[in-house]
Design a protein around this motif. Structure first.
Motif, PDB file in Angstrom:
ATOM      1  N   GLN A   1       0.856  -1.189   0.000  1.00  0.00           N
ATOM      2  CA  GLN A   1       0.000   0.000   0.000  1.00  0.00           C
ATOM      3  C   GLN A   1       0.890   1.237   0.000  1.00  0.00           C
ATOM      4  OE1 GLN A   1      -3.257  -0.519   0.009  1.00  0.00           O
ATOM      5  NE2 GLN A   1      -4.147   1.511   0.398  1.00  0.00           N
ATOM      6  N   VAL A   2       0.604   2.150  -0.920  1.00  0.00           N
ATOM      7  CA  VAL A   2       1.367   3.392  -1.035  1.00  0.00           C
ATOM      8  C   VAL A   2       0.464   4.565  -0.691  1.00  0.00           C
ATOM      9  CG1 VAL A   2       2.574   4.925  -2.626  1.00  0.00           C
ATOM     10  CG2 VAL A   2       2.910   2.447  -2.784  1.00  0.00           C
ATOM     11  N   GLN A   3       0.980   5.474   0.102  1.00  0.00           N
ATOM     12  CA  GLN A   3       0.257   6.704   0.424  1.00  0.00           C
ATOM     13  C   GLN A   3       1.127   7.902   0.113  1.00  0.00           C
ATOM     14  OE1 GLN A   3      -1.074   6.473   4.607  1.00  0.00           O
ATOM     15  NE2 GLN A   3      -3.108   6.971   3.837  1.00  0.00           N
ATOM     16  N   ARG A  28       7.610   0.109  -1.418  1.00  0.00           N
ATOM     17  CA  ARG A  28       8.544   0.758  -2.329  1.00  0.00           C
ATOM     18  C   ARG A  28       8.092   0.508  -3.761  1.00  0.00           C
ATOM     19  NH1 ARG A  28      14.737  -0.144  -0.784  1.00  0.00           N
ATOM     20  NH2 ARG A  28      14.853   1.563  -2.270  1.00  0.00           N
ATOM     21  N   PHE A  29       8.317   1.497  -4.631  1.00  0.00           N
ATOM     22  CA  PHE A  29       7.944   1.349  -6.027  1.00  0.00           C
ATOM     23  C   PHE A  29       8.833   2.230  -6.880  1.00  0.00           C
ATOM     24  CE2 PHE A  29       5.580   5.377  -6.584  1.00  0.00           C
ATOM     25  CZ  PHE A  29       5.459   5.773  -5.262  1.00  0.00           C
ATOM     26  N   LYS A  75      14.010   9.022  -3.177  1.00  0.00           N
ATOM     27  CA  LYS A  75      13.447   9.239  -1.838  1.00  0.00           C
ATOM     28  C   LYS A  75      11.942   9.429  -1.879  1.00  0.00           C
ATOM     29  CE  LYS A  75      17.676  11.327   0.011  1.00  0.00           C
ATOM     30  NZ  LYS A  75      18.272  12.532   0.655  1.00  0.00           N
ATOM     31  N   ALA A  76      11.378   9.412  -3.085  1.00  0.00           N
ATOM     32  CA  ALA A  76       9.926   9.561  -3.259  1.00  0.00           C
ATOM     33  C   ALA A  76       9.411  10.833  -2.590  1.00  0.00           C
ATOM     34  CB  ALA A  76       9.186   8.331  -2.731  1.00  0.00           C
ATOM     35  N   GLU A  98       4.022   8.792 -10.873  1.00  0.00           N
ATOM     36  CA  GLU A  98       3.737   7.859 -11.966  1.00  0.00           C
ATOM     37  C   GLU A  98       4.760   6.733 -11.939  1.00  0.00           C
ATOM     38  OE1 GLU A  98       2.805   9.402 -16.104  1.00  0.00           O
ATOM     39  OE2 GLU A  98       4.754   8.471 -16.407  1.00  0.00           O
ATOM     40  N   SER A  99       4.267   5.492 -11.790  1.00  0.00           N
ATOM     41  CA  SER A  99       5.125   4.320 -11.820  1.00  0.00           C
ATOM     42  C   SER A  99       4.851   3.572 -13.122  1.00  0.00           C
ATOM     43  CB  SER A  99       4.837   3.437 -10.609  1.00  0.00           C
ATOM     44  OG  SER A  99       3.677   2.667 -10.831  1.00  0.00           O
ATOM     45  N   PRO A 100       5.644   2.551 -13.428  1.00  0.00           N
ATOM     46  CA  PRO A 100       5.372   1.796 -14.667  1.00  0.00           C
ATOM     47  C   PRO A 100       3.992   1.124 -14.676  1.00  0.00           C
ATOM     48  CG  PRO A 100       7.588   1.366 -13.894  1.00  0.00           C
ATOM     49  CD  PRO A 100       6.895   2.145 -12.806  1.00  0.00           C
TER      50      PRO A 100
END
Length: 115
Positions: A1-3, A28-29, A75-76, A98-100
């Motif tokens: 889960q990403v926030q 992580r992404f 470091k996002a 934006e990730s892949p």
């Protein structure tokens, strides 16, 4: 889960400055691009600024010369320095990573420019 968690919005007088911050937490992404969008009442969401994982930046014409985007995809984290603010900059500002595989959005932070 990403926030994505944003901070730094508020009320400022015309000509003033604000700095928005956005940081990702959770899984992580990989990040291709980070961006700031904004949405004013009754208007569509618009792109304000982008920064690629390589550091290339792009600013919308309406904010060029006044806003600066910076950040670190490793470091996002992403920032938006806003100077010489105008009443027409009033909007809810959203960060976007934006990730892949998908896009992630922050919850939005209100920026109000008024005397």
């Amino acid at each position: 889960q990403v926030q994505l968690v944003e901070s730094g919005g508020g009320l400022v007088q015309p000509g003033g400055s604000l700095r928005l911050s956005c940081a990702a937490s959770g899984s992580r992404f990989s990040i291709n691009r980070m961006a700031w969008y904004r949405q004013a009442p009754g208007k569509q969401r618009e792109l304000v600024a982008t920064i690629s994982s390589g550091g290339s930046t792009h600013l919308a014409g309406s904010v060029k010369g006044r806003f600066t985007i910076s950040g670190d995809s490793a470091k996002a984290t992403v920032y938006l320095q806003m100077n010489s603010l105008k009443p027409e900059d009033t909007a809810v500002y959203y960060c976007n990573f934006e990730s892949p595989y998908r896009n992630y959005w922050g919850q939005g932070t209100q920026v109000t420019v008024s005397s």
